[in-house]
Design an enzyme around this catalytic site. Structure first.
Site, PDB file in Angstrom:
ATOM      1  N   ASP A   8       0.869  -1.160   0.000  1.00  0.00           N
ATOM      2  CA  ASP A   8       0.000   0.000   0.000  1.00  0.00           C
ATOM      3  C   ASP A   8       0.917   1.224   0.000  1.00  0.00           C
ATOM      4  O   ASP A   8       2.127   1.099   0.199  1.00  0.00           O
ATOM      5  CB  ASP A   8      -0.891  -0.023   1.244  1.00  0.00           C
ATOM      6  CG  ASP A   8      -1.757   1.209   1.373  1.00  0.00           C
ATOM      7  OD1 ASP A   8      -2.328   1.651   0.364  1.00  0.00           O
ATOM      8  OD2 ASP A   8      -1.843   1.741   2.489  1.00  0.00           O
ATOM      9  N   ASP A  10       0.139   5.226   1.174  1.00  0.00           N
ATOM     10  CA  ASP A  10       0.056   6.100   2.339  1.00  0.00           C
ATOM     11  C   ASP A  10      -0.052   5.287   3.622  1.00  0.00           C
ATOM     12  O   ASP A  10      -0.917   4.424   3.747  1.00  0.00           O
ATOM     13  CB  ASP A  10      -1.156   7.022   2.230  1.00  0.00           C
ATOM     14  CG  ASP A  10      -1.098   7.897   0.991  1.00  0.00           C
ATOM     15  OD1 ASP A  10       0.018   8.172   0.521  1.00  0.00           O
ATOM     16  OD2 ASP A  10      -2.161   8.285   0.493  1.00  0.00           O
TER      17      ASP A  10
END
Length: 271
Positions: A8, A10
């Site tokens: 992922d 952020d």
């Protein structure tokens, strides 16, 4: 047989939600003269929804926001409005990344480089806007390493996390079957998305998500870690608790192979 490692963006590559995303949202409203801002706690609740535009859409039904802003009755006009806000927010956010001081969380660069050397396919799969994701990855990891990673963003799929679309798209893009992919996530929505896609998921929560339910994860650990740094702490998941110094590529491989099996001892998986 090929394997995949999918990060992922952020919260996993860089912990940016409060320092950069929230500040960018609040700057938009300040620029427009709208007497509204999200507090840290309010934004933490908004993060339960994946995607910046989707979070902005929550404001339409927020009575506190409606008390300070005349929300358009026409849904199409409201969507145009939040799209404009989100474009400006993305500009502010990207400008802040380009200004510098972007430090990746420990272990991200090491694991990405180790995976590439070992022949794994490596991707970043995020609900964020493509320009935001690309700029963050380049700022945190450098242009050379970033160029070797496949980017899949919220603009590439119809449904955001917790739907599996972004990870399904990542698996297709890197040419690796989902069951041979390991995902590194930091949110429950991301975990549910990865599991729905049939992938093994390791969670490295931030201070905003550390109290979320990650019971479906293969491993929940305080961070990926690096040699020479204080040891990370296993917080949950199928692996037994312990104090592993740092997560290795071999550990990720073994976690993926034990998916659905009895809980392995974390000390047997981590260096």
């Amino acid at each position: 047989m090929k394997r995949g490692l999918i990060f992922d963006c952020d919260g996993v590559i860089v912990d940016v939600e409060i320092q950069r995303h929230l500040r960018a949202f609040n700057q938009v409203w300040a620029e427009l003269g709208i007497p509204w801002r999200w507090s840290d706690a309010e934004y933490q609740r908004a993060l339960r929804v994946s995607g910046g535009r989707e979070r902005l859409n929550l404001l339409r039904d927020d009575p506190r926001f409606r008390a300070v802003f005349d929300v358009p009755a026409d849904p199409a006009e409201w969507q145009r409005l939040i799209a404009a806000w989100h474009r400006r927010k993305t500009q502010i956010y990207v400008e802040s990344l380009k200004a510098g001081n972007v430090t990746p969380r420990p272990g991200v660069r090491r694991l990405a480089e180790d995976a590439l050397r070992a022949g794994w396919r490596v991707a970043v799969a995020s609900a964020g806007a493509r320009d935001s994701v690309r700029t963050l990855v380049e700022a945190a990891l450098g242009a050379e390493l970033a160029s070797r990673l496949t980017l899949i963003t919220g603009e590439s799929v119809r449904r955001k996390k917790p739907a599996p679309d972004v990870f399904d798209a990542a698996a297709t893009a890197i040419g690796v079957r989902p069951e041979r992919c390991v995902v590194i996530e930091d949110t429950r929505n991301g975990l549910l998305s990865a599991r729905a896609s049939g992938m093994t998921c390791v969670v490295t929560p931030t201070r905003l998500t550390v109290h979320d339910d990650f019971s479906e994860a293969a491993l929940v650990i305080s961070g990926l870690g690096d040699p020479g740094l204080p040891p990370e702490v296993a917080l949950g998941g199928r692996a037994s608790h312990g104090n592993p110094p740092y997560l290795t590529l071999e550990a990720l491989r073994r976690l993926s192979e034990t998916a659905g099996a009895a809980r392995p001892d974390v000390r047997s998986l981590l260096r």
